[in-house]
Write a protein that holds these residues in place. Structure first.
Motif, PDB file in Angstrom:
ATOM      1  N   SER A  28      28.575 -12.118   4.380  1.00 28.51           N
ATOM      2  CA  SER A  28      29.110 -12.324   5.732  1.00 28.51           C
ATOM      3  C   SER A  28      28.030 -12.718   6.734  1.00 28.51           C
ATOM      4  O   SER A  28      28.337 -13.200   7.829  1.00 28.51           O
ATOM      5  CB  SER A  28      29.826 -11.061   6.214  1.00 28.51           C
ATOM      6  OG  SER A  28      28.927  -9.958   6.227  1.00 28.51           O
ATOM      7  N   ASN A  29      26.772 -12.514   6.375  1.00 28.80           N
ATOM      8  CA  ASN A  29      25.685 -12.947   7.263  1.00 28.80           C
ATOM      9  C   ASN A  29      25.524 -14.465   7.255  1.00 28.80           C
ATOM     10  O   ASN A  29      24.831 -15.020   8.104  1.00 28.80           O
ATOM     11  CB  ASN A  29      24.364 -12.299   6.847  1.00 28.80           C
ATOM     12  CG  ASN A  29      24.364 -10.802   7.093  1.00 28.80           C
ATOM     13  OD1 ASN A  29      24.922 -10.337   8.086  1.00 28.80           O
ATOM     14  ND2 ASN A  29      23.768 -10.049   6.189  1.00 28.80           N
ATOM     15  N   ASN A  30      26.163 -15.115   6.270  1.00 27.63           N
ATOM     16  CA  ASN A  30      26.108 -16.574   6.210  1.00 27.63           C
ATOM     17  C   ASN A  30      27.236 -17.149   7.064  1.00 27.63           C
ATOM     18  O   ASN A  30      28.404 -16.875   6.835  1.00 27.63           O
ATOM     19  CB  ASN A  30      26.269 -17.056   4.767  1.00 27.63           C
ATOM     20  CG  ASN A  30      26.324 -18.570   4.696  1.00 27.63           C
ATOM     21  OD1 ASN A  30      25.304 -19.230   4.753  1.00 27.63           O
ATOM     22  ND2 ASN A  30      27.531 -19.102   4.593  1.00 27.63           N
ATOM     23  N   LEU A  31      26.872 -17.949   8.053  1.00 27.40           N
ATOM     24  CA  LEU A  31      27.860 -18.524   8.950  1.00 27.40           C
ATOM     25  C   LEU A  31      28.081 -20.009   8.673  1.00 27.40           C
ATOM     26  O   LEU A  31      28.865 -20.656   9.357  1.00 27.40           O
ATOM     27  CB  LEU A  31      27.418 -18.323  10.409  1.00 27.40           C
ATOM     28  CG  LEU A  31      27.291 -16.870  10.864  1.00 27.40           C
ATOM     29  CD1 LEU A  31      26.838 -16.798  12.318  1.00 27.40           C
ATOM     30  CD2 LEU A  31      28.602 -16.126  10.699  1.00 27.40           C
ATOM     31  N   ASN A  32      27.362 -20.552   7.691  1.00 27.29           N
ATOM     32  CA  ASN A  32      27.540 -21.951   7.358  1.00 27.29           C
ATOM     33  C   ASN A  32      28.812 -22.149   6.543  1.00 27.29           C
ATOM     34  O   ASN A  32      29.306 -21.239   5.894  1.00 27.29           O
ATOM     35  CB  ASN A  32      26.349 -22.474   6.544  1.00 27.29           C
ATOM     36  CG  ASN A  32      25.069 -22.456   7.344  1.00 27.29           C
ATOM     37  OD1 ASN A  32      25.085 -22.685   8.549  1.00 27.29           O
ATOM     38  ND2 ASN A  32      23.966 -22.174   6.674  1.00 27.29           N
ATOM     39  N   GLU A  33      29.329 -23.358   6.571  1.00 29.91           N
ATOM     40  CA  GLU A  33      30.462 -23.694   5.718  1.00 29.91           C
ATOM     41  C   GLU A  33      29.937 -24.125   4.357  1.00 29.91           C
ATOM     42  O   GLU A  33      29.072 -24.996   4.268  1.00 29.91           O
ATOM     43  CB  GLU A  33      31.288 -24.809   6.353  1.00 29.91           C
ATOM     44  CG  GLU A  33      32.586 -25.084   5.615  1.00 29.91           C
ATOM     45  CD  GLU A  33      33.515 -25.963   6.411  1.00 29.91           C
ATOM     46  OE1 GLU A  33      34.511 -25.437   6.934  1.00 29.91           O
ATOM     47  OE2 GLU A  33      33.237 -27.175   6.510  1.00 29.91           O
ATOM     48  N   VAL A  34      30.460 -23.485   3.318  1.00 35.99           N
ATOM     49  CA  VAL A  34      29.981 -23.730   1.962  1.00 35.99           C
ATOM     50  C   VAL A  34      31.178 -24.056   1.077  1.00 35.99           C
ATOM     51  O   VAL A  34      32.203 -23.384   1.126  1.00 35.99           O
ATOM     52  CB  VAL A  34      29.231 -22.502   1.396  1.00 35.99           C
ATOM     53  CG1 VAL A  34      28.725 -22.777  -0.010  1.00 35.99           C
ATOM     54  CG2 VAL A  34      28.091 -22.097   2.320  1.00 35.99           C
ATOM     55  N   PHE A  35      31.027 -25.103   0.258  1.00 38.23           N
ATOM     56  CA  PHE A  35      32.062 -25.453  -0.719  1.00 38.23           C
ATOM     57  C   PHE A  35      31.565 -25.055  -2.104  1.00 38.23           C
ATOM     58  O   PHE A  35      30.433 -25.366  -2.473  1.00 38.23           O
ATOM     59  CB  PHE A  35      32.350 -26.951  -0.678  1.00 38.23           C
ATOM     60  CG  PHE A  35      33.016 -27.404   0.592  1.00 38.23           C
ATOM     61  CD1 PHE A  35      34.392 -27.455   0.676  1.00 38.23           C
ATOM     62  CD2 PHE A  35      32.263 -27.767   1.695  1.00 38.23           C
ATOM     63  CE1 PHE A  35      35.020 -27.867   1.841  1.00 38.23           C
ATOM     64  CE2 PHE A  35      32.866 -28.188   2.863  1.00 38.23           C
ATOM     65  CZ  PHE A  35      34.254 -28.225   2.945  1.00 38.23           C
ATOM     66  N   ALA A  36      32.415 -24.377  -2.855  1.00 42.54           N
ATOM     67  CA  ALA A  36      31.998 -23.900  -4.176  1.00 42.54           C
ATOM     68  C   ALA A  36      33.172 -23.889  -5.141  1.00 42.54           C
ATOM     69  O   ALA A  36      34.310 -23.564  -4.769  1.00 42.54           O
ATOM     70  CB  ALA A  36      31.393 -22.503  -4.078  1.00 42.54           C
ATOM     71  N   ASP A  42      30.885 -17.932 -12.565  1.00 39.20           N
ATOM     72  CA  ASP A  42      30.001 -19.026 -12.179  1.00 39.20           C
ATOM     73  C   ASP A  42      30.405 -19.475 -10.785  1.00 39.20           C
ATOM     74  O   ASP A  42      31.583 -19.774 -10.537  1.00 39.20           O
ATOM     75  CB  ASP A  42      30.126 -20.222 -13.136  1.00 39.20           C
ATOM     76  CG  ASP A  42      29.403 -19.992 -14.452  1.00 39.20           C
ATOM     77  OD1 ASP A  42      28.610 -19.044 -14.528  1.00 39.20           O
ATOM     78  OD2 ASP A  42      29.655 -20.759 -15.397  1.00 39.20           O
ATOM     79  N   VAL A  43      29.448 -19.495  -9.890  1.00 46.00           N
ATOM     80  CA  VAL A  43      29.662 -20.022  -8.544  1.00 46.00           C
ATOM     81  C   VAL A  43      28.876 -21.328  -8.460  1.00 46.00           C
ATOM     82  O   VAL A  43      27.646 -21.324  -8.429  1.00 46.00           O
ATOM     83  CB  VAL A  43      29.198 -19.038  -7.461  1.00 46.00           C
ATOM     84  CG1 VAL A  43      29.444 -19.624  -6.069  1.00 46.00           C
ATOM     85  CG2 VAL A  43      29.904 -17.701  -7.620  1.00 46.00           C
ATOM     86  N   ILE A  44      29.588 -22.431  -8.472  1.00 39.26           N
ATOM     87  CA  ILE A  44      28.962 -23.751  -8.478  1.00 39.26           C
ATOM     88  C   ILE A  44      29.057 -24.320  -7.070  1.00 39.26           C
ATOM     89  O   ILE A  44      30.108 -24.802  -6.628  1.00 39.26           O
ATOM     90  CB  ILE A  44      29.640 -24.679  -9.493  1.00 39.26           C
ATOM     91  CG1 ILE A  44      29.625 -24.019 -10.881  1.00 39.26           C
ATOM     92  CG2 ILE A  44      28.954 -26.037  -9.536  1.00 39.26           C
ATOM     93  CD1 ILE A  44      30.479 -24.729 -11.906  1.00 39.26           C
ATOM     94  N   VAL A  45      27.951 -24.240  -6.350  1.00 41.67           N
ATOM     95  CA  VAL A  45      27.927 -24.680  -4.956  1.00 41.67           C
ATOM     96  C   VAL A  45      27.802 -26.196  -4.899  1.00 41.67           C
ATOM     97  O   VAL A  45      26.935 -26.787  -5.554  1.00 41.67           O
ATOM     98  CB  VAL A  45      26.768 -24.017  -4.199  1.00 41.67           C
ATOM     99  CG1 VAL A  45      26.674 -24.545  -2.768  1.00 41.67           C
ATOM    100  CG2 VAL A  45      26.940 -22.500  -4.196  1.00 41.67           C
ATOM    101  N   VAL A  46      28.686 -26.798  -4.138  1.00 38.25           N
ATOM    102  CA  VAL A  46      28.627 -28.250  -3.951  1.00 38.25           C
ATOM    103  C   VAL A  46      27.533 -28.552  -2.932  1.00 38.25           C
ATOM    104  O   VAL A  46      27.605 -28.085  -1.798  1.00 38.25           O
ATOM    105  CB  VAL A  46      29.976 -28.794  -3.457  1.00 38.25           C
ATOM    106  CG1 VAL A  46      29.894 -30.300  -3.236  1.00 38.25           C
ATOM    107  CG2 VAL A  46      31.076 -28.455  -4.452  1.00 38.25           C
ATOM    108  N   PRO A  47      26.495 -29.291  -3.311  1.00 39.06           N
ATOM    109  CA  PRO A  47      25.410 -29.565  -2.367  1.00 39.06           C
ATOM    110  C   PRO A  47      25.885 -30.468  -1.244  1.00 39.06           C
ATOM    111  O   PRO A  47      26.843 -31.244  -1.410  1.00 39.06           O
ATOM    112  CB  PRO A  47      24.352 -30.263  -3.233  1.00 39.06           C
ATOM    113  CG  PRO A  47      25.123 -30.875  -4.353  1.00 39.06           C
ATOM    114  CD  PRO A  47      26.277 -29.943  -4.613  1.00 39.06           C
ATOM    115  N   PRO A  48      25.235 -30.404  -0.082  1.00 41.04           N
ATOM    116  CA  PRO A  48      25.614 -31.291   1.021  1.00 41.04           C
ATOM    117  C   PRO A  48      25.344 -32.741   0.665  1.00 41.04           C
ATOM    118  O   PRO A  48      24.491 -33.046  -0.167  1.00 41.04           O
ATOM    119  CB  PRO A  48      24.715 -30.811   2.180  1.00 41.04           C
ATOM    120  CG  PRO A  48      23.550 -30.156   1.511  1.00 41.04           C
ATOM    121  CD  PRO A  48      24.105 -29.521   0.271  1.00 41.04           C
ATOM    122  N   LEU A  49      26.084 -33.625   1.301  1.00 39.53           N
ATOM    123  CA  LEU A  49      25.947 -35.061   1.050  1.00 39.53           C
ATOM    124  C   LEU A  49      24.572 -35.548   1.498  1.00 39.53           C
ATOM    125  O   LEU A  49      24.184 -35.370   2.657  1.00 39.53           O
ATOM    126  CB  LEU A  49      27.038 -35.828   1.798  1.00 39.53           C
ATOM    127  CG  LEU A  49      27.039 -37.346   1.649  1.00 39.53           C
ATOM    128  CD1 LEU A  49      27.327 -37.737   0.210  1.00 39.53           C
ATOM    129  CD2 LEU A  49      28.071 -37.969   2.589  1.00 39.53           C
TER     130      LEU A  49
END
Length: 313
Positions: free
Chosen positions: A82-90, A155-162
């Protein structure tokens, strides 16, 4: 906040030999775990683990998450710190080890949107019906083994930013689309090739190249004429520019110009384009030299492309 499951998605279930890559949760006594969750909202939360540069935790509901239509199933979720406020796609892949098969039962959410969007408003995503509780809890099926042990994983596969992109545009409203070149004393020219002054068109410098006796393929009977990128300008690796233009040799009387339509992608290995048989020298001498023995050449651009792109690493 209640856990989220994606609507409009299907779940793909299969077997995999390779263990989970992001996190594994091994339980030495599943029956004791079931008793303990009565004091933790019917769920077990793992410690935080790192994946893709972010911190996550695995959440398991051994008897199912009733609030998310998971009653009678093993429910599994992932929560971002919850300390992460960025939008993350995974993308999420959940695992349950089967000792009998010596493989991992794998569930992958095949969502319409492809991945889950984690942000400050939605920190938890997962699957409410990973595996029926009765199937899991029957020792004959192999999910409970060596007395009362079991293993969950994710497995948490984070989509890297463009980072790699390009924007292609076609400029059809050029400020000064025309360039004119007067080649004086044409009949007295002795060099194989002559080059005009450079001119700016689009975002690049260009020149016209003229072979007064043609290039090696014309046998000295034709005028060769080309548009090419100026030596002062270059193209980056894999860069290309499209030009659409009308290249002309002007009739001094103004009634019968010789015109060729140019449509070409200029690339690093091919910076110029034109015609080695643009106009026969016999016709040129007869009709296209003015009284001062000058040849007037003109190019009028209709379209020049431009591309903005990310740096190549």
């Amino acid at each position: 906040m209640a856990p989220k499951s994606s609507a409009g998605s299907t779940v793909v279930k299969k077997w995999r030999e390779h263990p989970p890559s992001s996190y594994s949760l091994k339980i030495h006594s599943f029956s004791q775990l079931e008793k303990s969750i009565a004091f933790s909202d019917q769920k077990y939360q793992s410690r935080f683990f790192s994946s893709g540069g972010y911190n996550w935790r695995l959440i398991v509901y051994p008897k199912g998450n009733e609030k998310d239509n998971g009653s009678g199933f093993i429910s599994m979720y992932v929560e971002i710190d919850s300390n992460n406020l960025n939008e993350v796609f995974a993308e999420l892949r959940f695992y349950i080890y089967n000792k009998k098969e010596n493989k991992y039962f794998t569930t992958i959410q095949d969502s319409d949107v492809g991945v889950n969007r984690f942000n400050a408003l939605k920190t938890v995503w997962g699957l409410q019906q990973v595996l029926p509780y009765g199937t899991f809890n029957n020792p004959r099926n192999g999910y409970i083994f060596e007395g009362d042990q079991c293993e969950f994983g994710v497995d948490v596969i984070v989509v890297p930013p463009l980072t790699n992109w390009e924007i292609l545009s076609f400029n059809e409203k050029l400020h000064t689309p025309k360039f004119s070149w007067t080649v004086e004393n044409f009949s007295q020219l002795t060099e194989n090739t002559y080059t005009s002054n450079s001119f700016l068109m689009g975002e690049k410098e260009w020149v016209l190249s003229l072979y007064p006796k043609g290039n090696s393929r014309t046998g000295g009977k034709w005028l060769s004429l080309y548009l090419q990128l100026a030596d002062s300008d270059t193209l980056k690796a894999d860069e290309k520019i499209f030009t659409q233009a009308n290249l002309r040799v002007l009739d001094p009387l103004g009634s019968n110009h010789i015109e060729r339509k140019l449509n070409h992608w200029h690339k690093e290995e091919n910076l110029g384009w034109g015609w080695y048989r643009f106009l026969s020298l016999d016709e040129l001498r007869k009709s296209y030299l003015d009284k001062e023995d000058a040849l007037n050449v003109e190019i009028q651009f209709e379209v020049v492309s431009a591309t903005i792109y990310s740096p190549i690493i």
